[in-house]
Design an enzyme around this catalytic site. Sequence first.
Site, short mmCIF file in Angstrom:
data_model
loop_
_atom_site.label_atom_id
_atom_site.label_comp_id
_atom_site.label_asym_id
_atom_site.label_seq_id
_atom_site.Cartn_x
_atom_site.Cartn_y
_atom_site.Cartn_z
N GLU A 1 -81.44 39.75 -40.55
CA GLU A 1 -82.11 38.70 -41.49
C GLU A 1 -81.26 37.55 -42.06
O GLU A 1 -81.02 37.71 -43.17
CB GLU A 1 -82.96 39.46 -42.48
N HIS B 1 -86.83 42.09 -38.38
CA HIS B 1 -86.49 40.83 -38.28
C HIS B 1 -85.48 40.50 -36.94
O HIS B 1 -86.19 39.71 -36.21
CB HIS B 1 -85.63 40.27 -39.31
N GLU C 1 -87.10 38.86 -55.85
CA GLU C 1 -86.79 40.20 -56.69
C GLU C 1 -87.64 40.38 -57.90
O GLU C 1 -88.06 41.31 -58.17
CB GLU C 1 -85.33 40.25 -56.78
ZN LIG Z 1 -88.74 43.57 -44.86
#
Ligand SMILES: [Zn+2]
Length: 474
Positions: free
Chosen positions: A352, A377, A201
């Site tokens: 995910e 994902h 992040e």
């Molecule tokens: Zn992604």
Amino acid sequence: MVISFCQAVVTCVLLVWFVRVTDGMPDPAHRDLLLRQEASRQTGGTVTLTAAEQKLDSYLRRLKEQEMSAAQFLPALHFFKAKPLIQKSSIFKLLQKMPKGAALHVHGSSLVSVEWLVKNVTYRPNCYICFTWDNSVRFLFSDRQPFPRWDCFYWQLLETLRARVGDPTGFDNSLMQHLTLFTEDPDNQYPNQDVVWEKFEKAFIAAAGLITHAPVLRDYFYRGLEELHSDNIMYVELRSGLSRTYDLDGTIHDKVWTLKTFQEVTKKFIADHPDFVGTRIIISVHRALSVSEVTAAVKEAIQLQRDFPDIVAGFDIVGREDGGRTLWYFRKALSLPAELGATLSYFFHAGETDDEGTDVDQNVLDALLFNTKRIGHGYALAHHPLAKELSRKGNVAVELCPISNQVLKLVSDLRNHPATVLMAEGHPMVISSDDPSLFGTTGLSYDFYQAFVGIGGLKANLGTLKELAGNSIK
Ligand SMILES: [Zn+2]
Ligand SMILES: *[C@@H]1O[C@H](CO)[C@@H](O)[C@H](O)[C@H]1NC(C)=O
């Protein structure tokens, strides 16, 4: 019971046979038939190869046998350690040449390699830098000394700082470290998922000041298309929040400006590279937003898709799923298009996670219930038999991003990735890169390598590659 499995005559015969043979030495012909039957179920299992392709296939198999018997099996290593070795692999070199179709899961703000960001963008005039209290960086282009901000007290002109430091290579490398997860010592630097996601992040925020400068965005996007095109990719769908962009004097541009820029740059890129097909944007918002904020974003996305039907593909909610808000939490916002009688395609990140049985683990089912076009994902899909069935029947492809899953610590040895099961069953699937600049990849060849060698193993063949590329176009 037997009858319900009779989809093809061959299967019926096989099952009856299977039931009859109960003891003694198994019939070798029967065994062969079963092996062929099973192989035909895998991704690419029914693709027929021309004579020339069969030759290439045998060659690939020989190369793969060599790589599998080498001292180090590269998909078992952390990608950051494997990368220089993968670059030397003959299979990788072939994969680079292969037409790979479309890149369908790439985030716009991690599209372009950090080398270019640092070596090109930070060398432009009027670039200021600031170091934050938590050892991160911020960039800002400005025609005057920027004012202090809550996160940044002291801005320095990068040109001046670079001259003062005196070791431009070392300095540039340190800047790159702020913009990527890539490091030579991933195991110590990222002991767990929380640490790696925190850095993830931070790197996004650090890059934002560079990428959202309006003139940079144009070049950045063009450069991103060049990196994809040179890896033999013909089309891309970018997840993007369409962040506001700014000019030197502080003028702010809105989302429509950003969409128009994507449109113009794509047009120019196609004019320069006629074999490139196009770009579309999946408008994305962060799952940290509130229901009312996501509702507003959905409304806006409906309008933007109406106004820019050729460039807006749909909508997604992004950010770490573990510990984050679920799709079900946003159900009111996500049912809005249907309520309004409007259309908005969804391309949800879902599953995910390896936290089986948590609320977040249900995102795969909820994504399907909201008619997602693909599953981002779908790492968790393999242990949701019903969702898996729905995804298969609806031909809702999983966007498999092997390197991302490894770097973000869902799996370490890619032979243990749950997609091994999906690939063995021929589940609809495409290969993608997720955040190339953060993982130190460009294009799709690295992820194709991991899927083809690590996840597919020796049984993945040229037919598998053809089907994977073909799926992305379909
Ligand atoms: Zn992604
Ligand atoms: C930076 O990129 C732009 C656009 O891609 C290019 O025109 C320029 O020459 C590059 N500058 C440097 C210093 O590499």
